[in-house]
Each structure stands twice: as C-alpha cells, then as structure tokens.
Design a protein around this motif. Sequence first.
Motif, PDB file in Angstrom:
ATOM      1  N   TYR A   1       0.995  -1.233  -0.021  1.00 15.05           N
ATOM      2  CA  TYR A   1      -0.031   0.000   0.055  1.00 15.05           C
ATOM      3  C   TYR A   1       0.862   1.140  -0.005  1.00 15.05           C
ATOM      4  N   TRP A   2       2.100   1.271  -0.554  1.00 14.45           N
ATOM      5  CA  TRP A   2       3.060   2.324  -0.471  1.00 14.45           C
ATOM      6  C   TRP A   2       2.388   3.801  -1.340  1.00 14.45           C
ATOM      7  N   TRP A   3       1.440   3.213  -2.143  1.00 15.65           N
ATOM      8  CA  TRP A   3       0.929   4.559  -3.193  1.00 15.65           C
ATOM      9  C   TRP A   3      -0.147   5.352  -2.416  1.00 15.65           C
ATOM     10  N   ILE A   4      -0.679   4.623  -1.164  1.00 18.90           N
ATOM     11  CA  ILE A   4      -1.917   5.340  -0.748  1.00 18.90           C
ATOM     12  C   ILE A   4      -1.260   6.644   0.284  1.00 18.90           C
TER      13      ILE A   4
ATOM     14  N   LEU B   1      -0.106   9.349  -2.703  1.00 16.03           N
ATOM     15  CA  LEU B   1      -1.321   9.902  -3.311  1.00 16.03           C
ATOM     16  C   LEU B   1      -1.837  10.845  -2.145  1.00 16.03           C
ATOM     17  N   ALA B   2      -2.076  10.350  -0.926  1.00 17.22           N
ATOM     18  CA  ALA B   2      -2.611  11.291  -0.168  1.00 17.22           C
ATOM     19  C   ALA B   2      -1.922  12.574   0.325  1.00 17.22           C
TER      20      ALA B   2
ATOM     21  N   GLY C   1      -2.712   9.012   5.031  1.00 17.64           N
ATOM     22  CA  GLY C   1      -2.352   7.912   4.113  1.00 17.64           C
ATOM     23  C   GLY C   1      -1.922   6.719   4.827  1.00 17.64           C
TER      24      GLY C   1
ATOM     25  N   LEU D   1      -4.572   4.891   6.712  1.00 25.46           N
ATOM     26  CA  LEU D   1      -5.519   4.094   5.769  1.00 25.46           C
ATOM     27  C   LEU D   1      -4.857   2.913   5.462  1.00 25.46           C
ATOM     28  N   ALA D   2      -3.287   3.045   5.113  1.00 21.84           N
ATOM     29  CA  ALA D   2      -2.619   1.752   4.820  1.00 21.84           C
ATOM     30  C   ALA D   2      -2.571   0.841   5.783  1.00 21.84           C
TER      31      ALA D   2
ATOM     32  N   LEU E   1      -5.943  -0.767   6.123  1.00 20.72           N
ATOM     33  CA  LEU E   1      -6.199  -1.971   5.211  1.00 20.72           C
ATOM     34  C   LEU E   1      -5.204  -2.948   5.407  1.00 20.72           C
TER      35      LEU E   1
END
Length: 776
Positions: free
Chosen positions: A46-49, A52-53, A455, A458-459, A462
């Motif tokens: 989930y590094w992209w979360i 992006l955030a 972010g 959230l990561a 998840l």
Amino acid sequence: MLRAVQTRFSSSAPGVAAFSEADKDRGADASTSMLVSWLVRVAKQYWWIPVLASALATTTGYFYTQRQPRVYQASARIEYNPAPASPLGRSVEDVANPVSNYWLAIRYFETQNLILTSRGLLERVARRLGLEEESRFSAGNASPELSPVERAALSLQRKISVHPIENTQLVEIRATDTDPAFAADIANAVCDEYLAKTVEDHMSATVDAIDWLSDQLNDVRSRLIESEQALHNFKKDNAIVSVSMEDRQNLVASDMTRFGDELATVRARRVTLEARVEQLRGLTNPKALAAFLGGEDGNLGRIATELSDLEAKRGRLETRFGPNHPTLVELNQDIESTSAELRRAHESLVTAHEAQLAQVYAMEKGFRAALAEANQRGLDLNRKSMEFERLQRTQVNNENLYQMLLKRSTETDLTRMVNFSHVRVVDRALQPQRHIFPRLSVNLAAFFAIGLLLGVGLALLLGRLDHTLRTVEELKDLGVSVIGVTPRALAEQSGLIALPQTRRSRRRAERSPNEPASVASRTRRDLLVHHHAGAAAAEAIRSLRTALLFASIDRPLRTLVVTSPKPGEGKTTLAVNLAVAFAQSTKKVLLVDADLRRPRIHQTFGVDNSIGLTNLIAGVGQLEDALLATDIPGLALLTSGPLPPTPSEMLHAPGFSQTLAELKARFDLIIFDTPPVVPVTDASVLAAEMDGTLLVVRSKVSTRDALLSALDSLGRVRARLLGVALNEAESPAGRYGKGYGYGYGYGYTTSEEPSRPDAGDSSLAPKEGQDLRRFG
C-alpha cells in the motif's frame, strides 16, 4: 490464542514450534519480528496510498493558502519597573506601590499582562480610535444587548496578544489586522491607554488611602485617650503609686512559702502521733508493750516486767504443786492486781498521746486556713495585676498605632504630590511591511503531514483488515513449521495455468477462488508432477515429499491426511501431485478421496465414482472393485463413492477401521484428501487416527484466524501435524495469479455429483480392454 495453540502442539506435532513461558526473550524477539514483517508487507502493498494522499493534501493546502486574506502584525514594547525612582527617598513608602517583594513582583507582571488584554482597557482604546462607529468592530457576533463600545472591545481582544520576553521586564504587545497601518495604531493606542490608566489608578489609590488614614487616625486618637484615663483610674483605686504591684506580689509569695513550710511540719508530726496511738492501742501483751516503749515510760515498763516475771513464776509452780495450791492462789491474785495496774497505766499513756494528737490537729487546721487566706490574696493580686497589665498594654498599643498612622498619613500626603508610573514605553509600533498569515511553507508542510498521516493510517488500517497469509515469514511468525512451498508463478510459466488477461479479471479470480475452471485445465494442473516432471513446480512437490519423509523419520509414515483450513486453498491439487511424487519414488501409493461432501479426485482422473470408500465402509462392496489403477506406476485410486447424509458419522463407523486395516496391508502409503478443517469435522476425525497430517494454506487466500482455528481443532484431537505447506507462494519475480483453487464451497449435499468419465486428460481415460476395477 496463538500462544495456546503453540503450547498445545508442542508435545504432539513436531511441525509446530513450542512456546515456553520461561523463554521470554525469544518470545519478545518473535513478536518484534512479526511486527516488522507485517509493516514491510503493508509498505510494499500500500505504498501508493500515503504518496497519493500527501500529494492531494499538499495541492489542497496550496490553493487554500492562496485564497486566505493577508494579515499583518505590528508590535510595541513596554517595560515594567517594580522599583521606580522615588524623589522622597526609599524611607518614604508609597501606599499605592503594588510591588513590595519578589513574589508580588511575579504576580504583578502576570496581572498586568492580563490587564493589557482586558475588556475595560480595550474599551478605552476603542473610544480613542473611534472604533464604536466602524461596523466591522461594533457589529460582529456579539450579543445585541452590548453597547457598540463593548462590542468593539470584544473584537479588539481577538486582534491583540501579549508576549513577555523571557528573563526581562519587557513585554511585547502585538496587534493584527488586514490593514498594516491600522495594526500599528492599535498597538500604540493600547500602550498609551495602559500608561494613562496606571497613572490614574495610582492617583486614585493614593487619595483613597489618605481618606482612610484620616478616618483611622481620629478613631485611634479617641481610643488612646480612653485607655490612658482607664489606666490612671485603676492606679488610683488600688493605691499602686505607694506600693508597687511587684512588691505586693513578693509579700504574698513570702507568706505563702512560710505557711506552707509550717503546715508541712505539723502534718508530719500528726502522721507520727497517729501511728504511735494506733500501735499503743493494739499492744496488750506485757512483753510486747515493754519492748515497744523501750524505757520511754519507766513505770509502765516496770509493771510490764513485773507482770512477766509473775507469769513465768506461775508456770513453774503449776508444774510442781498444781493449780489449787495456796501459793499459786496467792500468786494468781498478785498477777490479777499487776494486770489491772498495767491496764490503767496503758490507758493513761494512750490518753496522753491522744491529747497531743488533738493539739496537733488544731495547729494543722490553723496553718491550713492561713495558707488558704494567703492563696486567696495571691489570686486577687494576680487578677489585679492582669487587669493592670491589660490596661497598660492597651494604652501602649493605642499609642504605637497612633504614631504609625500619623507617620503613614504624612508620607501618603507627600507621595500624592509625586506623579510617577511603574510602566514606560520602550518601542512604539511601526507599520509592518510583510504579512504573517497565511504562511505558504507552513501550510504546505502541515497539509503534507496531515495527508501523509492519513495515508499511512489508511494503509495500516487496510493492512490490519487484511488477515490473509502471504509469505513463509508470516507463517513462521505465527510459530508454525513450514514444511513445503509451491510457487504460483513457476506453474504459470510452465503453461499449466491460464493467466487472466486484465487486472480486473485477475482480482476477480483471486476474490472468487470457488469459481469452477474447466475440467481439462484442472486435470493438467492436478497432475503437474506427472505431465511436467522437470518443471520447477514439480520439483517443489518432490521437495515437499522429502520433507514429509524426514519429518516422520522416527515413525514410519503409512497414512497421511492432506487438509486445509478452508475451501479454495489447493489441498486436492497438492494431494494428487504429492501422491504422484510418492508413487514415482517406487512406493505403492493409494490416493483416497475422503472428501465425502464435495469429492473431486474422480473428475481429475476421469473415472467412475459409483463404487468407492463409502461402499467399503458400509460393507456393500468389494475392495477389488473399489480400487482403481492409473497409468502412473505405483499409484492407485479409491474414490469417495456415493455421498452419505452424515459423512463425519460414517468415518466413525467400524467399517472404516476395517477398511483402513485392509488398505494398509496392500499399500506402502495411503494419502487421504479430506474436507477443510474449519467448516466440518471430517478432517479432524481422520487426522486423529493417521500417522501424519499435512495442512495446506494458500497465499493471499488463507487467513491467520482460519489457520489458528485449524491448528486448534487438530490439537484438540492430538493429531500428528507434520507441518504446513504454503501453496501459490510469491515467486522471486513477485507475480501472482490464479493458482490452485479448491473450486467450490463446502456444505452438505444429498446427491452425488454425476461422474464425467470424458473429462480430464485423455492419457488417463480408460483404455480399451483395461480393467480399472482390478489393482494388483
């Protein structure tokens, strides 16, 4: 729960690592390793979360900052002086001085900081600047019951702040506004009004002090005159002028001492006489009386001695003549006469001592009365002395108080003429040139941090919600022994599994492991070791075979249960390939489809399922008819047969034990493909009776809770767990695809799935003339 499962398997399952309470350091290291592994997995997945955030938040912060109005700040400095210059000298103390010691100075500074932002001072500033006439100050959200000046003062409170400069007596007054010139005017107006207010407060306090001192001075003067007159009257009434109060006290004390000594002497004499009278009254024996007197009374002693001699003589004569002899009669008369004379002398002596005792009683009474009279005179004198001292003390106190008030009133009247303040302005405010709000760099950093934190949160959320197992390290962190790994990507590269064409279809396939594939492709996948013996995936199966042999080196492995926590984890595929691998090692292997709920092995080999395990257990079929031969040397099949309504109860039947004994006599190794452990109890029932159990989990499908529940179920029946096999593990290239799936859900069925002899690989289909019901 994990620790309980690990402890339960420590004694019965060599494939599970035991956890000891005594080895706390190792447990802590394991927990740390598990946490680190989990964080690394979440970061990779989930590094992209967070990226992006944080990017979205930073962009939002930039546009938000550009839309904010520019705010300017002007500042002025003032100085608090707790000890200003005094023209009258330090000896003349100012009654309005609020600072007289260190602690009062600290409180004074803190109080003045609050006064600078108080509503009363800001009302003066509002009147000075005419803010009550401006709508942006007099309007606002304040209560309509307030006056325009009060509403303007409340508006100013939001624009003014006070900041003491550390380790100094300086204070910085800061005013903010969208107009830089007006911000400087506000700061300077606060300084001016505060300075004027301190002077007015000082003058008002001084005048009030003078008025109060004048009233107190008149009152104390009257009380001083009254106390002096009362002291004079007391001296006159008690003749204190001729004999001082101290001399009177000395005379009374001397009398009390003398009377006390005399009373003590008489009391001691009385006690002595009382004791002597009591002893004389109790002495009637002549010898005892003579011994007590000891020559003090010669006549009484002589009579007592004479009586003793006569009594002794009578004692001798009674022994010699008898009691009626004339001599004894005459002697008795003499004794009676002497006894009477002794009694009269004794009574006379007691009477004389009683007369002396009465005289001593009278003397004691007189001295006691004299002492009591002296004590009373002493008490009266003490009361008069206390009254005298009280009157004298009151007169002295009133005189001292009058002198102090007179001096204080004179000094206060002088300080009223001196106009000075404890505050002075150091720097007046200048018009600011740059705004202080909004600050683009600060806002961007704040929005970036907020976005990054959201972010990351959230990561982590998840990742926390994702309970699936993915790697061997995660299994080891749970304390289980990984005995084999079958890669997913290697099987795809061998052309055994068709990859989904799109990312969406790939995700749908991973989310729906129970979606049935074609029977032909499933047959090729299940017989990977047979069709592609040189593939890396087949080598992984053979490595698992070797690991199972070494895991049971202390106990020959004759029966093996292959199961999984839940459906869709590839246990049937792994059981078939494992049976092929054992058969290739020159062993006589029997693959038994013990899944009496949703059997599938007959579809893989394309054989009939009309006669199988359930027939043998029920005793309605022959073993030769149920055993099926295959083209794989050394491998035979025993399908499930017709599906029973209660599979778990059938496995408990006596017919199963008899069938198992017959199978053990014919084969070197029997592999049972069983239902999953968690949904039903069939696998647990079989695992308790077999030599070993292999638990299959699937990467990205099996969950931690399901694995722990399966371990707990196997542990309760004391199954011999050889280890855990990780199916479809991540390959070095990091690719994932649709891999070995169970292909269906689990539940009870009332009818057998129709056999499909035409499905599967044609090489395994029944050949002409071949008897599949005979396996020699």
